[in-house]
Design a protein around this motif. Structure first.
Motif, PDB file in Angstrom:
ATOM      1  N   LEU A  73     -42.877 -29.437 -33.981  1.00  0.00           N
ATOM      2  CA  LEU A  73     -43.444 -28.364 -33.176  1.00  0.00           C
ATOM      3  C   LEU A  73     -42.551 -28.152 -31.958  1.00  0.00           C
ATOM      4  O   LEU A  73     -42.196 -29.109 -31.270  1.00  0.00           O
ATOM      5  CB  LEU A  73     -44.864 -28.738 -32.724  1.00  0.00           C
ATOM      6  N   VAL A  74     -42.171 -26.908 -31.703  1.00  0.00           N
ATOM      7  CA  VAL A  74     -41.371 -26.573 -30.526  1.00  0.00           C
ATOM      8  C   VAL A  74     -42.247 -25.767 -29.571  1.00  0.00           C
ATOM      9  O   VAL A  74     -42.771 -24.711 -29.946  1.00  0.00           O
ATOM     10  CB  VAL A  74     -40.118 -25.761 -30.908  1.00  0.00           C
ATOM     11  N   ALA A  75     -42.455 -26.272 -28.361  1.00  0.00           N
ATOM     12  CA  ALA A  75     -43.277 -25.596 -27.352  1.00  0.00           C
ATOM     13  C   ALA A  75     -42.350 -25.081 -26.258  1.00  0.00           C
ATOM     14  O   ALA A  75     -41.773 -25.874 -25.506  1.00  0.00           O
ATOM     15  CB  ALA A  75     -44.315 -26.551 -26.775  1.00  0.00           C
ATOM     16  N   PHE A  96     -42.469 -18.590 -35.907  1.00  0.00           N
ATOM     17  CA  PHE A  96     -43.185 -18.466 -34.640  1.00  0.00           C
ATOM     18  C   PHE A  96     -44.678 -18.261 -34.851  1.00  0.00           C
ATOM     19  O   PHE A  96     -45.104 -17.617 -35.819  1.00  0.00           O
ATOM     20  CB  PHE A  96     -42.656 -17.255 -33.855  1.00  0.00           C
ATOM     21  N   ILE A  97     -45.478 -18.773 -33.923  1.00  0.00           N
ATOM     22  CA  ILE A  97     -46.832 -18.285 -33.715  1.00  0.00           C
ATOM     23  C   ILE A  97     -46.676 -16.982 -32.933  1.00  0.00           C
ATOM     24  O   ILE A  97     -46.099 -16.973 -31.847  1.00  0.00           O
ATOM     25  CB  ILE A  97     -47.685 -19.289 -32.909  1.00  0.00           C
ATOM     26  N   ILE A 118     -46.616 -16.833 -38.068  1.00  0.00           N
ATOM     27  CA  ILE A 118     -48.073 -16.876 -38.207  1.00  0.00           C
ATOM     28  C   ILE A 118     -48.703 -15.973 -37.153  1.00  0.00           C
ATOM     29  O   ILE A 118     -48.667 -16.281 -35.959  1.00  0.00           O
ATOM     30  CB  ILE A 118     -48.589 -18.318 -38.042  1.00  0.00           C
ATOM     31  N   PRO A 119     -49.255 -14.814 -37.564  1.00  0.00           N
ATOM     32  CA  PRO A 119     -49.856 -13.893 -36.588  1.00  0.00           C
ATOM     33  C   PRO A 119     -51.264 -14.331 -36.193  1.00  0.00           C
ATOM     34  O   PRO A 119     -52.045 -14.800 -37.027  1.00  0.00           O
ATOM     35  CB  PRO A 119     -49.883 -12.564 -37.343  1.00  0.00           C
ATOM     36  N   VAL A 120     -51.587 -14.192 -34.902  1.00  0.00           N
ATOM     37  CA  VAL A 120     -52.931 -14.505 -34.412  1.00  0.00           C
ATOM     38  C   VAL A 120     -53.389 -13.391 -33.483  1.00  0.00           C
ATOM     39  O   VAL A 120     -52.582 -12.673 -32.899  1.00  0.00           O
ATOM     40  CB  VAL A 120     -52.976 -15.859 -33.669  1.00  0.00           C
ATOM     41  N   GLY A 144     -39.582 -26.681 -41.802  1.00  0.00           N
ATOM     42  CA  GLY A 144     -39.107 -25.836 -40.712  1.00  0.00           C
ATOM     43  C   GLY A 144     -39.686 -26.235 -39.380  1.00  0.00           C
ATOM     44  O   GLY A 144     -40.473 -27.180 -39.266  1.00  0.00           O
ATOM     45  N   GLN A 145     -39.292 -25.496 -38.362  1.00  0.00           N
ATOM     46  CA  GLN A 145     -39.723 -25.760 -36.994  1.00  0.00           C
ATOM     47  C   GLN A 145     -40.700 -24.658 -36.579  1.00  0.00           C
ATOM     48  O   GLN A 145     -40.373 -23.479 -36.640  1.00  0.00           O
ATOM     49  CB  GLN A 145     -38.512 -25.773 -36.048  1.00  0.00           C
ATOM     50  N   LEU A 146     -41.897 -25.057 -36.178  1.00  0.00           N
ATOM     51  CA  LEU A 146     -42.926 -24.119 -35.763  1.00  0.00           C
ATOM     52  C   LEU A 146     -42.860 -23.957 -34.246  1.00  0.00           C
ATOM     53  O   LEU A 146     -43.025 -24.922 -33.497  1.00  0.00           O
ATOM     54  CB  LEU A 146     -44.305 -24.613 -36.176  1.00  0.00           C
TER      55      LEU A 146
END
Length: 248
Positions: A73-75, A96-97, A118-120, A144-146
């Motif tokens: 997870l990349v923040a 991406f989120i 991922i769409p929100v 992958g990297q989220l």
């Protein structure tokens, strides 16, 4: 503000969106058949933007630190479209989120879905967190990297905005390390507007936060590390923060 630099900025922004359309159309058949084609189209666009930013407006770009590999997870701090470009260029298989509204954007929306973003929905916090968790769980086997933006939107340099709990939910659910990422890109490329300043825009990957921390401790550590390093990068760019509240 230099009139010449403003004209250069206008030309740069115009050709950038033209390039997005051209690259998107050229790669479309491959992108529809394979995510590899969609990722290559996005990588090509990122390279083009970085190249033209350097010679058209004098904006150099640099990625520091070690881009993570594998499931992580990349923040990241989010200041403008440029940090998206630098993150995508640096990572092997990023997704991406993202805000659901972007799905409707020409070219951008189609490719975002093809690369696994991922769409929100914004403004429906509880539902958005549940949807993120379900979508991430459903995609756990996709390597992958989220990438998530913990503050939820673009934040102008010097503006304070809270870190949202959704990042901690994903951190706990995934059981993966979280790599913080700091930036100063907003000093040169604003969250809104045309003008681009010359200089060195940086995205920096920081040391990973190991899995297993309590949510409160994780969020505190994440916020301190990203904000402190982002402030240092902005100071390096000559920006002196004047604290204010985030805009809606």
């Amino acid at each position: 503000m230099s009139a010449v630099q403003w004209v250069r900025s206008l030309l740069f922004v115009g050709q950038m969106y033209l390039a997005m359309a051209v690259i998107g159309i050229l790669f479309l058949p491959w992108a529809m058949l394979s995510r590899r084609g969609a990722r290559l189209a996005c990588k090509t666009f990122c390279r083009w933007v970085r190249f033209t930013a350097r010679w058209m407006v004098g904006l150099r770009t640099e990625v520091r630190g070690t881009p993570p590999e594998g499931e992580v997870l990349v923040a990241a701090k989010h200041q403008s479209f440029l940090d998206i470009i630098l993150l995508y260029a640096a990572l092997r298989r990023p997704r991406f989120i993202m805000k659901r509204e972007l799905v409707r954007a020409p070219v951008l929306g189609l490719y975002a879905l093809r690369i696994g973003c991922i769409p929100v929905d914004r403004g429906r916090r509880g539902e958005a967190i549940r949807k993120m968790s379900a979508d991430v769980a459903a995609g756990n086997r996709a390597p992958g990297q989220l990438i998530i933006y913990p503050q939820g939107t673009r934040i102008a340099p010097g503006v304070d905005a809270p870190y949202k709990i959704g990042t901690a939910v994903l951190y706990e659910q995934s059981g993966q390390p979280c790599v913080p990422a700091a930036t100063n890109v907003g000093v040169f490329w604003p969250r809104k507007g045309i003008y681009r300043k010359p200089g060195l825009a940086v995205v920096e990957f920081l040391d990973p936060i190991p899995p297993g921390l309590p949510a409160k401790d994780f969020m505190a550590r994440l916020g301190v590390e990203v904000e402190q390093r982002s402030n240092m990068l902005m100071a390096e760019a000559g920006f002196a923060p004047i604290r204010g509240e985030a805009e809606e």
